[in-house]
Design a protein around this motif. Structure first.
Motif, PDB file in Angstrom:
ATOM      1  N   ASP A  98     -17.296 -33.222 -10.382  1.00  0.00           N
ATOM      2  CA  ASP A  98     -18.320 -32.433  -9.975  1.00  0.00           C
ATOM      3  C   ASP A  98     -19.036 -33.218  -8.942  1.00  0.00           C
ATOM      4  OD1 ASP A  98     -17.546 -29.950 -11.064  1.00  0.00           O
ATOM      5  OD2 ASP A  98     -18.401 -30.335 -13.111  1.00  0.00           O
ATOM      6  N   GLY A 149     -10.497 -25.400 -20.163  1.00  0.00           N
ATOM      7  CA  GLY A 149     -11.281 -25.624 -19.266  1.00  0.00           C
ATOM      8  C   GLY A 149     -10.557 -25.082 -17.854  1.00  0.00           C
ATOM      9  N   HIS A 150     -10.797 -25.687 -16.580  1.00  0.00           N
ATOM     10  CA  HIS A 150     -10.236 -25.674 -15.379  1.00  0.00           C
ATOM     11  C   HIS A 150      -9.860 -27.053 -14.810  1.00  0.00           C
ATOM     12  CE1 HIS A 150     -14.439 -26.423 -14.460  1.00  0.00           C
ATOM     13  NE2 HIS A 150     -14.077 -27.033 -13.061  1.00  0.00           N
ATOM     14  N   LYS A 161     -15.298 -27.784  -4.514  1.00  0.00           N
ATOM     15  CA  LYS A 161     -15.065 -27.062  -5.370  1.00  0.00           C
ATOM     16  C   LYS A 161     -15.776 -25.465  -5.450  1.00  0.00           C
ATOM     17  CE  LYS A 161     -15.740 -27.300 -10.580  1.00  0.00           C
ATOM     18  NZ  LYS A 161     -16.271 -27.919 -11.517  1.00  0.00           N
ATOM     19  N   LYS A 165     -13.652 -21.981  -5.520  1.00  0.00           N
ATOM     20  CA  LYS A 165     -14.201 -20.878  -6.592  1.00  0.00           C
ATOM     21  C   LYS A 165     -14.557 -19.584  -5.558  1.00  0.00           C
ATOM     22  CE  LYS A 165     -16.602 -23.807  -9.964  1.00  0.00           C
ATOM     23  NZ  LYS A 165     -17.939 -23.980 -10.681  1.00  0.00           N
ATOM     24  N   TRP A 172     -13.179 -16.284 -11.133  1.00  0.00           N
ATOM     25  CA  TRP A 172     -13.377 -17.474 -11.508  1.00  0.00           C
ATOM     26  C   TRP A 172     -13.731 -17.500 -12.995  1.00  0.00           C
ATOM     27  CZ3 TRP A 172     -10.941 -22.119  -9.906  1.00  0.00           C
ATOM     28  CH2 TRP A 172     -11.257 -23.279 -10.466  1.00  0.00           C
ATOM     29  N   THR A 173     -13.247 -18.495 -13.561  1.00  0.00           N
ATOM     30  CA  THR A 173     -13.957 -18.907 -15.076  1.00  0.00           C
ATOM     31  C   THR A 173     -13.885 -20.199 -15.272  1.00  0.00           C
ATOM     32  OG1 THR A 173     -13.252 -16.743 -15.943  1.00  0.00           O
ATOM     33  CG2 THR A 173     -14.132 -18.537 -17.655  1.00  0.00           C
ATOM     34  N   ASN A 174     -14.847 -21.078 -15.159  1.00  0.00           N
ATOM     35  CA  ASN A 174     -14.950 -22.404 -15.556  1.00  0.00           C
ATOM     36  C   ASN A 174     -14.409 -22.834 -16.815  1.00  0.00           C
ATOM     37  OD1 ASN A 174     -16.354 -23.341 -13.154  1.00  0.00           O
ATOM     38  ND2 ASN A 174     -18.214 -23.145 -13.926  1.00  0.00           N
ATOM     39  N   SER A 175     -14.722 -22.195 -17.972  1.00  0.00           N
ATOM     40  CA  SER A 175     -14.006 -22.493 -19.217  1.00  0.00           C
ATOM     41  C   SER A 175     -14.265 -21.340 -20.169  1.00  0.00           C
ATOM     42  CB  SER A 175     -14.797 -23.841 -19.635  1.00  0.00           C
ATOM     43  OG  SER A 175     -16.183 -23.384 -20.109  1.00  0.00           O
ATOM     44  N   THR A 222      -5.231 -25.379  -8.228  1.00  0.00           N
ATOM     45  CA  THR A 222      -6.147 -25.194  -9.366  1.00  0.00           C
ATOM     46  C   THR A 222      -5.716 -24.244 -10.432  1.00  0.00           C
ATOM     47  OG1 THR A 222      -8.404 -24.904  -9.963  1.00  0.00           O
ATOM     48  CG2 THR A 222      -7.530 -23.470  -8.258  1.00  0.00           C
ATOM     49  N   TYR A 224      -7.418 -22.173 -14.297  1.00  0.00           N
ATOM     50  CA  TYR A 224      -8.575 -21.728 -14.866  1.00  0.00           C
ATOM     51  C   TYR A 224      -8.173 -20.657 -15.896  1.00  0.00           C
ATOM     52  CZ  TYR A 224      -8.874 -18.103 -11.086  1.00  0.00           C
ATOM     53  OH  TYR A 224      -8.414 -17.003 -10.353  1.00  0.00           O
TER      54      TYR A 224
END
Length: 249
Positions: A98, A149-150, A161, A165, A172-175, A222, A224
């Motif tokens: 990040d 997580g992603h 990033k 997303k 999208w879901t980060n975690s 990626t 997620y």
């Protein structure tokens, strides 16, 4: 045969390796029947399916929004595994970065997605290991907990990033995580635990970098987590193995 109902066993265990403490069932693959999936066999003597990858006998339940919604028909599960096996954790991607310390404010990014598919990932043990020395079978409520997580295949700046997303075609879901319980019946002389196989989306595409005109591009993959509500979706898998006789003496 005796059925014993216990109170809920809330065994919060986060991401232990599969079979880390559980011992593989004593099974002779020459005496069991192969299925369409190369890793799954039917054991007539046990009356169930043995999964080589899980190192135990398995039953599978579909989980949505924190609840078990149905038991998965093993014949359907086997057909799916034969065509599209669960994604292996060992094949998963690196955690994303990040950090944006080297980012230039003049740069802009755009992610052009070429594919986005829903998959099930082979998960990890998410409960205690419950032993049954008998007499008879035991049916117990066993708690389980898991999280997901992603990941990205490369390290990305924060703006890169964010572009990915924004560019994916599914939410999208980060975690996401789940913590619940479900009943499991364990035969005398066996032990069992829950494994949670998370539902994920796998997106592939191209990330374009602009500084006015197009400057560069790179391929991105990626993954997620999938959820239809507050909780992680996926499949809850009971894994049961035969205990050495010495554990019940």
């Amino acid at each position: 045969m005796k059925i014993f109902l216990s109170s809920v066993l809330i065994g919060f265990v986060t991401f232990f390796g599969v079979g880390q403490d559980a011992e593989a069932a004593d099974i002779n693959l020459q005496k069991v029947t192969p299925t369409e999936a190369e890793n799954i066999y039917y054991d007539e003597e046990y009356g169930g399916y043995y999964d080589v990858n899980s190192e135990g006998y398995i039953e599978v339940y579909r989980v949505e929004d924190g609840k078990v919604v149905e038991k998965v028909d093993m014949k359907d599960y086997i057909k799916r595994q034969a065509i599209e096996p669960n994604e292996s954790i060992s094949d998963s991607l690196y955690n994303s970065n990040d950090e944006g310390s080297n980012e230039l404010s003049a740069l802009t990014y755009r992610y052009a997605e070429s594919s986005n598919v829903r998959r099930i990932q082979f998960g990890t043990r998410s409960s205690i290991i419950q032993k049954n020395c008998g007499p008879g079978s035991d049916t117990l409520q066993i708690g389980y907990s898991a999280s997901k997580g992603h990941t990205f295949n490369v390290n990305l700046l924060a703006a890169e990033k964010a572009a990915v997303k924004t560019g994916v075609n599914y939410t999208w879901t980060n975690s996401s995580s789940i913590s619940s319980s479900h009943s499991m019946t364990i035969k005398e002389g066996y032990q069992g635990y829950w494994r949670f196989d998370p539902a994920i989306r796998s997106s592939s595409g191209t990330l374009y970098r602009y500084n006015g005109p197009l400057t560069s591009s790179k391929k991105i993959t990626t993954t997620y987590p999938v959820k239809i509500g507050p909780n992680l979706d996926g499949e809850l898998v009971s894994v049961k193995t035969k205990m050495p006789a010495s554990q019940c003496n």
